[in-house]
Enzyme design. Structure first.
Site, short mmCIF file in Angstrom:
data_model
loop_
_atom_site.label_atom_id
_atom_site.label_comp_id
_atom_site.label_asym_id
_atom_site.label_seq_id
_atom_site.Cartn_x
_atom_site.Cartn_y
_atom_site.Cartn_z
N HIS A 1 84.44 7.83 -36.47
CA HIS A 1 82.82 8.21 -35.98
C HIS A 1 82.38 7.58 -36.98
O HIS A 1 82.63 8.10 -37.90
CB HIS A 1 82.19 8.95 -34.71
CG HIS A 1 82.01 9.89 -36.07
ND1 HIS A 1 81.27 10.14 -37.02
CD2 HIS A 1 82.46 11.83 -35.97
CE1 HIS A 1 80.71 11.26 -37.47
NE2 HIS A 1 82.11 11.86 -36.70
N CYS B 1 85.94 15.58 -38.24
CA CYS B 1 86.34 14.16 -37.60
C CYS B 1 86.70 13.48 -39.11
O CYS B 1 86.88 13.41 -39.99
CB CYS B 1 84.66 14.04 -36.51
SG CYS B 1 84.33 15.31 -35.59
#
Length: 450
Positions: free
Chosen positions: A380, A398
């Site tokens: 992201h 992440c």
């Protein structure tokens, strides 16, 4: 041969039987002989239910009682005539599958009606509402076979008439009842049928709404057809879910058809398939993003051509102890498959056990997020860590990339595309998300129930 032609034959035969025969005896003396034919016994469920006895008798004669034998009449001086008996083999019989009055019949087993020693001249198979069930006759018109599935828990009627070339007829009227499931099982697919194109890493997934008792029976209902042809195998992910993949990634351009022909199939314990379903998808270009922890870079390949290099920041090399629970922030190494996309995704550390009140806790709206695992790994946009990207790992697991790269990745990658992470200290669980490719092929084959 038309039915009208057969009935013409029958009428001709009946007319001949009514003729009075004249026999000469010593010149001037003569006698009239009358032949009357009656049924040789009462009708049975699959034998003739009527005879041509009355039609064969002269108008002035009374028909013999049902079940009596025909006799020759002659002058009183003549010896008694021999009684002619029509062989049973000259009369047609009718048999059915399922057998008359059967219960618990599978709705996908074809109905078969067969005439022996004759042909079928009239036939109807109807549902409770009186609708005719479609079917086809054999070339010789001795057999009729249904061509459509039936409904569960319904009573069907069969009315059939068979006749010989000589005009002997038999009729059959019977019923049977289809099985009543204790419960039905519905198959769902992933990818969603609205997704017509997927990446080279997308497994085909079937999810039953109830766990089949007989896994082998359930798996046999599933087929995968590909163009070009490629061998693959099913793997039971859990008691309701199967994944299908080939040994290696799909070839771009492959057309895949997944069929779940479950209707009428017994899954065990009174469970039956609810409805047949089909999925059609095409494999798109080969998209693979390779992320190396050693370099802190992501190299993106499309159809084996390097198209972009992006600095990244992975999960920090840290494990937290939260109320006795160990929480690793390391990004696991392994093969991931993109499975969801969000323009904005609400993310909270509380979902994996880290309270938002802790120093490293968070509850934030994250832009341009592509999910890679069920465990919460995403690629992201992370404008807050741009200075760290390509240099050090600072995320909670992440994969952080800069906003411009995140917009491009979000627009380019989609369901089934591959992301490979290497060089970190932990390994991706092979059943986390669509991590199918982390399972060795020999082990994968053992996951089938067949």
């Amino acid at each position: 041969m038309t039915h009208q032609f057969r009935f013409a034959q029958i009428a001709a035969f009946l007319a001949v039987g009514a003729i009075a025969l004249t026999a000469c005896s010593g010149g001037s003396q003569s006698a009239t002989v009358t032949v009357t034919v009656a049924a040789t016994g009462p009708p049975t469920a699959i034998g003739p239910t009527s005879t041509a006895a009355s039609a064969l008798s002269p108008a002035s004669s009374s028909p013999p009682a049902t079940g009596t034998l025909a006799r020759l009449t002659s002058p009183a001086s003549s010896p008694a005539a021999t009684t002619p008996v029509l062989p049973t083999a000259d009369r047609p019989t009718i048999s059915t599958v399922p057998t008359p009055r059967a219960t618990g019949v599978s709705p996908i087993t074809p109905i078969v009606v067969t005439a022996t020693a004759g042909t079928l001249v009239d036939l109807s198979v109807t549902n409770p509402a009186g609708r005719l069930i479609s079917g086809d006759y054999s070339t010789d018109e001795k057999t009729w076979t249904s061509s459509e599935p039936l409904a569960y828990d319904r009573k069907y009627s069969i009315d059939a008439v068979a006749a010989t070339a000589a005009g002997r007829r038999s009729t059959l009227t019977t019923q049977f009842t289809t099985v009543k499931p204790a419960q039905t099982v519905f198959p769902s697919f992933f990818p969603n049928p609205k997704l017509t194109t997927v990446g080279i890493g997308q497994p085909m997934v079937v999810i039953f709404d109830k766990a089949p008792i007989n896994r082998a029976a359930a798996e046999k209902t599933l087929t995968v057809t590909t163009v070009p042809a490629v061998k693959g195998s099913w793997y039971w992910w859990d008691n309701r879910t199967l994944h299908y993949r080939p040994q290696n990634y799909w070839t771009p351009g492959t057309k895949i058809t997944v069929a779940a022909k479950v209707y009428g199939v017994n899954f065990g314990g009174g469970m039956y398939g609810e409805i047949d379903r089909t999925l059609n998808v095409t494999v798109g270009p080969a998209k693979i993003a390779k992320i190396d922890d050693a370099t802190k870079k992501m190299q993106v390949y499309i159809d084996n051509k390097l198209v972009r290099t992006v600095p990244v920041s992975l999960g920090r090399n840290q494990t937290l102890d939260v109320n006795g629970k160990k929480i690793s922030l390391v990004t696991p190494s392994g093969i991931y498959v993109a499975q969801e996309k969000y323009a904005v995704r609400q993310m909270s550390s509380a979902t994996y056990g880290l309270p938002t009140s802790y120093d490293l806790g968070y509850d934030s709206k994250i832009p341009l997020a592509v999910r890679l695992s069920n465990g919460g790994i995403f690629i992201h946009s992370a404008p807050w860590s741009v200075a760290d990207q390509g240099i050090r790992n600072v995320s909670h697991g992440c994969i952080n990339i800069n906003p411009a790269a995140a917009q491009w990745f979000y627009n380019t990658f989609s369901y089934g595309d591959i992301v490979q992470v290497t060089g970190t200290s932990t390994t991706l669980a092979p059943t986390d998300g669509f991590s199918d490719w982390n399972i060795p092929w020999a082990t994968w084959l053992q996951g089938s129930a067949l």
